[in-house]
Write an enzyme that holds these catalytic residues in place. Sequence first.
Site, mmCIF file in Angstrom:
data_model
loop_
_atom_site.group_PDB
_atom_site.id
_atom_site.type_symbol
_atom_site.label_atom_id
_atom_site.label_comp_id
_atom_site.label_asym_id
_atom_site.label_seq_id
_atom_site.Cartn_x
_atom_site.Cartn_y
_atom_site.Cartn_z
ATOM 1 N N TYR A 1 34.829 -16.714 4.572
ATOM 2 C CA TYR A 1 35.238 -17.599 3.563
ATOM 3 C C TYR A 1 36.797 -17.202 3.169
ATOM 4 O O TYR A 1 37.602 -17.648 3.050
ATOM 5 C CB TYR A 1 34.173 -17.949 2.461
ATOM 6 C CG TYR A 1 34.848 -18.542 1.354
ATOM 7 C CD1 TYR A 1 35.187 -19.886 1.434
ATOM 8 C CD2 TYR A 1 35.143 -18.107 0.132
ATOM 9 C CE1 TYR A 1 35.882 -20.546 0.147
ATOM 10 C CE2 TYR A 1 35.506 -18.741 -0.873
ATOM 11 C CZ TYR A 1 35.972 -20.029 -0.713
ATOM 12 O OH TYR A 1 36.672 -20.636 -1.961
HETATM 13 O O1 LIG Z 1 35.837 -17.226 -7.289
HETATM 14 C C1 LIG Z 1 35.750 -17.630 -6.274
HETATM 15 O O2 LIG Z 1 36.956 -17.710 -5.644
HETATM 16 C C2 LIG Z 1 34.646 -18.332 -5.678
HETATM 17 O O3 LIG Z 1 33.474 -18.371 -6.520
HETATM 18 C C3 LIG Z 1 32.270 -18.707 -6.327
HETATM 19 O O4 LIG Z 1 31.836 -17.724 -5.508
HETATM 20 P P1 LIG Z 1 30.816 -16.752 -6.456
HETATM 21 O O5 LIG Z 1 31.596 -16.145 -7.257
HETATM 22 O O6 LIG Z 1 29.995 -15.827 -5.421
HETATM 23 O O7 LIG Z 1 29.827 -17.630 -7.142
HETATM 24 P P2 LIG Z 1 28.410 -17.723 -6.900
HETATM 25 O O8 LIG Z 1 27.897 -18.118 -5.630
HETATM 26 O O9 LIG Z 1 28.212 -18.748 -8.048
HETATM 27 O O10 LIG Z 1 27.841 -16.443 -7.680
HETATM 28 C C4 LIG Z 1 28.246 -15.861 -8.814
HETATM 29 C C5 LIG Z 1 27.529 -14.436 -8.965
HETATM 30 O O11 LIG Z 1 26.013 -14.651 -8.953
HETATM 31 C C6 LIG Z 1 25.628 -13.724 -7.841
HETATM 32 N N1 LIG Z 1 24.368 -14.058 -7.429
HETATM 33 C C7 LIG Z 1 24.506 -15.057 -6.729
HETATM 34 C C8 LIG Z 1 23.285 -15.924 -6.012
HETATM 35 C C9 LIG Z 1 22.000 -15.141 -6.287
HETATM 36 O O12 LIG Z 1 21.025 -15.447 -5.978
HETATM 37 N N2 LIG Z 1 21.973 -14.189 -7.162
HETATM 38 C C10 LIG Z 1 23.061 -13.552 -7.836
HETATM 39 O O13 LIG Z 1 22.861 -12.612 -8.672
HETATM 40 C C11 LIG Z 1 26.922 -13.354 -7.117
HETATM 41 O O14 LIG Z 1 26.845 -12.077 -6.557
HETATM 42 C C12 LIG Z 1 27.913 -13.632 -8.030
HETATM 43 O O15 LIG Z 1 28.097 -12.494 -8.754
HETATM 44 C C13 LIG Z 1 32.287 -19.854 -5.340
HETATM 45 O O16 LIG Z 1 31.316 -20.220 -4.724
HETATM 46 C C14 LIG Z 1 33.452 -19.979 -4.322
HETATM 47 O O17 LIG Z 1 33.516 -21.250 -3.513
HETATM 48 C C15 LIG Z 1 34.713 -19.479 -4.858
HETATM 49 O O18 LIG Z 1 35.724 -19.366 -3.993
#
Ligand SMILES: O=C(O)[C@H]1O[C@H](OP(=O)(O)OP(=O)(O)OC[C@H]2O[C@@H](n3ccc(=O)[nH]c3=O)[C@H](O)[C@@H]2O)[C@H](O)[C@@H](O)[C@@H]1O
Length: 457
Positions: A260
Amino acid sequence: MPTPPDTSKTMKLERYNSYIRKLHSTKLLNASSKFLFRVTLLIALVLILFFTINYPPLSDAGNHVPPLHRHHGHSFLSTSLFSGSSLVGGASWEKQVRHSSTPRRLNGFSVLVTGAAGFVGSHCSLALKKRGDGVLGLDNFNDYYDPSLKRARQNLLSKHQIFVVDGDLNDARLLTKLFDVVPFTHILHLAAQAGVRYAMQNPQSYVRSNIAGFVNLLEVAKAANPQPAIVWASSSSVYGLNTENPFSERDRTDQPASLYAATKKAGEEIAHTYNHIYGLSLTGLRFFTVYGPWGRPDMAYFFFTKDILQGKSIDIYKTHDQKEVARDFTYIDDVVKGCLGALDTAEKSTGSGGKKKGPAQLRVYNLGNTSPVPVGRLVSILEGLLGTKAKKHVITMPRNGDVPFTHANVTLAYKDFGYKPTTDLASGLRKFVKWYVNYYGIESKPSKGTQRADEST
Ligand SMILES: O=C(O)[C@H]1O[C@H](OP(=O)(O)OP(=O)(O)OC[C@H]2O[C@@H](n3ccc(=O)[nH]c3=O)[C@H](O)[C@@H]2O)[C@H](O)[C@@H](O)[C@@H]1O
């Protein structure tokens, strides 16, 4: 001598019979030729329909999506011929497109918003329309997450006279048609295959939307006259394994941790090329984990809320060296202000009809909250708002493209268009939970205080 038989009667009868036979055969001929004509017409229609469904327009041949792979794209029948209830290219369709795109304020913009039925796209479309700009939406309504949420956002937009064309970024004929109908001043390009971890399951969908789709859009934009200025969604994930803190636009972005992130970084490089060759004005916005009402169900804050309410356990990631994972969660209203600020300060593209006339603006900005919050803290805030204890399952982050933390330095966006985030995570989540409960209702009775042995507190 026997009297000769009277033949006059027989002859008359024969003449009459042959007349009747002739008459019948002509009728038969007429009937059979009519039948043949109808069958030919039917076959022709079936063939036309077959080719329309199965083969893209010539201009789109390079981007043809094979039928088996269409579940995350869009069928060409619905992409190229129909949009909502009206025929694409038909008079009533064009009227809707024009009406939606016409600004209602002096010197207002005419903005094509891609991904308009998405989370950030729907909020930005409404904000632009409310201040008097013309907005035309484009969305392929794919099923990466529940399309009924996208349809609900579309309904909201249509109540504000925003028309969302049901179509795919890779449909060059459709995009060209839109530019034939409307001289868009700007494109706010938010359509993308989002999500960091899903890239391991469906890598091709990232290439199709974030690379092929983006290039297709830029091809149409560079050929348009006038060329629009383009503001588009990059991602904080381009910082990948960057260790500088906070992340500045000057830091390295050549170590993406997920496909991504790699496709978003590729987008930034592609933007450079189109700016350089064709004089397109391009601004990339690196969004930092945007959240809020009407959000994306694939994001952690969203499905944590759902799972907590349903009494299901949630996985909370920690890093491989046992530290908390943190994100610079950014509230949607702040991001919308950033997008509008970027549009307002975007200079005009300098080329026209595919030819560069002079140098054009090329920018990249962080749009974050400048205050990282550990995921454990996000969960406690949700527990407080939902009045329910979460069943927490703390595990080491799977090797799925995630990064341990994000933290935005937004000095540049502040300097250039006054970007200043004002919503802390607790206030933003309060608004999200209010919307969530109102939209979905509370699905099941919360179960309180039941924790597993391996859960943290
Ligand atoms: O900042 C960005 O550019 C990205 O932000 C999000 O990606 P992400 O930050 O990984 O967001 P989430 O998937 O909501 O995860 C948020 C946090 O929760 C954590 N997480 C996720 C899933 C889970 O089951 N448990 C958990 O602790 C992840 O490691 C992360 O730190 C979006 O999904 C992306 O499309 C976007 O581009």
